[in-house]
Write an enzyme that holds these catalytic residues in place. Structure first.
Site, PDB file in Angstrom:
ATOM      1  N   GLU A   1       0.867  -1.178   0.000  1.00 17.44           N
ATOM      2  CA  GLU A   1       0.000   0.000   0.000  1.00 17.44           C
ATOM      3  C   GLU A   1       0.904   1.228   0.000  1.00 17.44           C
ATOM      4  OE1 GLU A   1      -2.988  -0.282  -0.615  1.00 17.44           O
ATOM      5  OE2 GLU A   1      -3.267  -2.406  -0.216  1.00 17.44           O
TER       6      GLU A   1
ATOM      7  N   CYS B   1      -1.385   9.273   2.426  1.00 16.69           N
ATOM      8  CA  CYS B   1      -1.016   8.715   1.121  1.00 16.69           C
ATOM      9  C   CYS B   1      -2.029   9.084   0.043  1.00 16.69           C
ATOM     10  CB  CYS B   1      -0.859   7.196   1.211  1.00 16.69           C
ATOM     11  SG  CYS B   1      -2.344   6.323   1.750  1.00 16.69           S
TER      12      CYS B   1
END
Length: 470
Positions: A210, A244
Site C-alpha cells: 500500500e 497517502c
C-alpha cells in the site's frame, strides 16, 4: 522475531481449522484494545507528532480502527462460506462437485507507517483476524510513543502466539521483511517497497503493498468551485497533508485558476483561522520532513513558481519551535521542480493550468506513474466517464477526495508504483485467505468414460473433439 514467528506458526497449525467463533473473539478483543485505551493512544499520537489534533486522532485512528473491525465481525460468516462452482458437462450429472474453500494462510507480517500508526495497524488486522490468521506487527520508529502503547496493551488482550508487536529502526525492519511469513503487508513509500519486495522474494512470500504517489485532482466542466476548493482544502490539510491519499496537485482550466486559488484560501481560512495554537491542526511528524517540505518550496520558488502562503492570522512560524506548517499554494509549477516529481506528503499544493478540455488533463495524469487515487470534480457525466475510463489508478472519488478509502465494502489498494493488491472488507478477507480449489470425484470411473485412461482409442478422440469445439 524468528522465535515469535515459529511460536505463532506452531499455534496456528495446532488450532486448524480456526473456528469462526475464535476469529470473532479476536476481532472483539482487537476493538476493545483500541476503545479501552483511546485516550492513551491519542496522547501518544500527539507526543509523536509534536502536536496532533485529538479530535482528528479519534476520528481517523480510533473510530477509523474500530469501524473495519466491526464490519468484519458482522460479515465474516458470509465471507467464509464455501463457494460452489460449476463442473464441466457431463461430470455434474455423474455426481462430481467443485467448490472453493477459504482457508487462513498462517502468520501475516504487518509493516505499519507513521502517518496513521493506529489505523494502519488495526485496519489490516480486521481482515487478517477475520481470515483466521495470526499476526506480527512492525511499528514505525518515527512514532515510538504510539508503538510503546501497542506493546504494553496488546499483551493484556492477546497471547503472543496470536498477535505480537516488534519495534526498532531500519535494520529491524529489514530483518522483519525477510522473515518467511505466509503473507506480508507493507504500507509506506514506494522506494522502500522495492526493498520489501526483494526481501520477501527469498522466501516467495506473497506481498501486499500500500504505497502512494501523486494523486491528482481534475477540475472539470461545471465544477462548483466553492465546493470543490473546500473539499480539496479539507483533504489536503487533514493530518497536515501527511496522507497517502492526499490530493497531491490540482489540474485546473486556465480560466478558473484565480477562482480556485481564492476558493482554497477562503476554505483553509474558515477551517483554520489560526494555526500555531489551533488544537485542530496537526504538526509535521519530525524535523527532517519539515525541512524536506521547506526545501521543496524553496526549490520551486527558485525555478519560477509563485508561492501563496495561507496564514490568516499572520503568525510567525519562523520564530516558533512548532513544526506546524501552513498551506502553501504553488502556482506556475514546472516538471523540473522537485514537488512535481515526488509525492509531497505535506500541506503544499501545486496548481497546474490546462487548456483544450479534459483530455489535456488526462494526458498530464497519464504521463506520470499510476497514482493511488484520481479525484474528479464536475457535473458532466460524459466527462466523469472519460476520466474514469482513460486514467488508471488504485481508486477514484468523484466530487470529493479520499472518501473511497472509508467505504468498507470497496477494495483499497494501488496499481504499479502506487501499490499491489488490496484489502478492506471482503477484499481484505480474500487477500489474507487462501482460496483452495476442492473437487470431489464420483464413484464412477470417469477417466475411462472420458478416454483419459490408456490404451487410448475412440473415447479419447471424442474427448479431444469436445475440448476443441468452439
Amino acid at each position: 522475531m524468528k522465535q515469535i514467528l515459529e511460536a505463532q506458526r506452531t499455534a496456528f497449525m495446532a488450532a486448524l481449522p480456526e473456528p469462526l467463533s475464535v476469529r470473532k473473539d479476536r476481532l472483539r478483543r482487537a476493538a476493545a484494545m483500541i476503545a479501552d485505551h483511546a485516550d492513551r493512544f491519542c496522547d501518544a499520537l500527539s507526543e509523536d507528532f509534536g502536536h496532533r489534533s485529538r479530535d482528528q486522532s479519534m476520528l481517523t485512528d480510533i473510530g477509523g480502527s474500530i469501524a473495519p473491525i466491526t464490519h468484519a465481525m458482522k460479515h465474516v460468516d458470509r465471507w467464509a462460506r464455501t463457494e460452489r462452482r460449476k463442473v464441466q458437462f457431463p461430470l455434474g450429472l455423474l455426481g462430481a462437485k467443485a467448490a472453493v474453500e477459504y482457508q487462513p494462510k498462517g502468520v501475516v507480517g504487518v509493516i505499519a507507517p507513521w502517518n496513521f500508526p493506529v489505523n494502519l495497524v488495526m485496519s489490516p488486522l480486521a481482515g487478517i483476524f477475520a481470515a483466521g490468521n495470526r499476526a506480527m506487527v512492525k511499528t514505525s520508529e518515527f512514532t515510538p510513543a504510539t508503538s510503546a502503547v501497542f506493546e504494553e496493551v496488546a499483551a493484556r488482550y492477546f497471547s503472543p502466539d496470536e498477535l505480537a508487536f516488534v519495534t526498532g529502526g531500519p535494520e529491524v525492519g529489514k530483518a522483519f521483511a525477510g522473515l518467511p511469513f505466509d503473507h506480508l503487508i507493507f504500507t509506506g513509500a514506494t522506494g522502500i517497497a522495492k526493498h520489501i519486495l526483494h526481501a520477501a522474494a527469498d522466501h516467495l512470500v506473497p506481498v501486499t503493498l500500500e504505497l502512494g504517489g501523486k494523486s491528482p485532482v481534475i477540475v472539470g466542466t461545471g465544477a462548483d468551485i466553492a465546493r470543490t476548493t473546500e473539499r480539496v482544502a479539507l483533504g489536503k490539510m487533514l493530518n497536515a497533508g501527511q496522507i497517502c491519499l492526499a490530493p497531491d496537485y490540482m489540474l485546473v482550466p486556465a480560466e478558473q485558476e484565480g477562482a480556485v486559488v481564492e476558493g482554497l484560501k477562503t476554505a483553509a481560512t474558515a477551517m483554520y483561522p489560526t494555526l500555531l495554537s489551533n488544537p485542530d491542526y496537526t504538526a509535521i511528524i519530525n524535523d527532517r520532513h519539515h525541512q524536506r517540505l521547506t526545501d521543496w518550496i524553496e526549490d520551486a520558488r527558485a525555478k519560477g513558481a509563485t508561492i501563496e502562503t495561507v496564514n490568516p492570522a499572520g503568525e510567525d512560524f519562523a520564530a516558533s519551535n512548532s513544526r506546524k506548517m501552513p498551506l502553501h499554494i504553488v502556482r506556475d509549477v514546472t516538471d523540473d521542480m522537485t514537488l512535481m516529481q515526488e509525492e509531497i506528503f505535506g500541506p503544499v499544493l501545486p496548481i497546474r493550468r490546462y487548456t483544450g478540455g479534459v483530455d489535456a488533463a488526462i494526458e498530464t495524469v497519464n504521463a506520470r506513474d499510476r497514482p493511488l487515487a484520481v479525484y474528479y470534480f464536475g457535473q458532466d457525466a460524459g466527462e466523469q466517464r472519460r476520466v474514469l475510463d482513460r486514467t488508471i489508478s488504485g481508486g477514484a472519488t468523484i466530487n470529493d477526495v479520499i472518501f473511497h478509502v472509508s467505504m468498507e465494502d470497496l477494495p483499497f489498494g494501488g496499481v504499479g508504483p502506487s501499490g499491489m493488491g488490496a484489502y478492506h472488507g471482503v477484499d481484505g478477507f480474500k487477500t489474507f485467505s487462501h482460496a483452495k480449489a476442492v473437487y470431489r470425484q464420483p464413484k464412477i470411473d470417469v477417466a475411462k468414460l472420458a478416454g483419459l485412461k490408456p490404451p487410448y482409442g475412440a473415447a479419447t478422440r471424442r474427448a479431444v473433439a469436445g475440448q476443441m469445439k468452439r
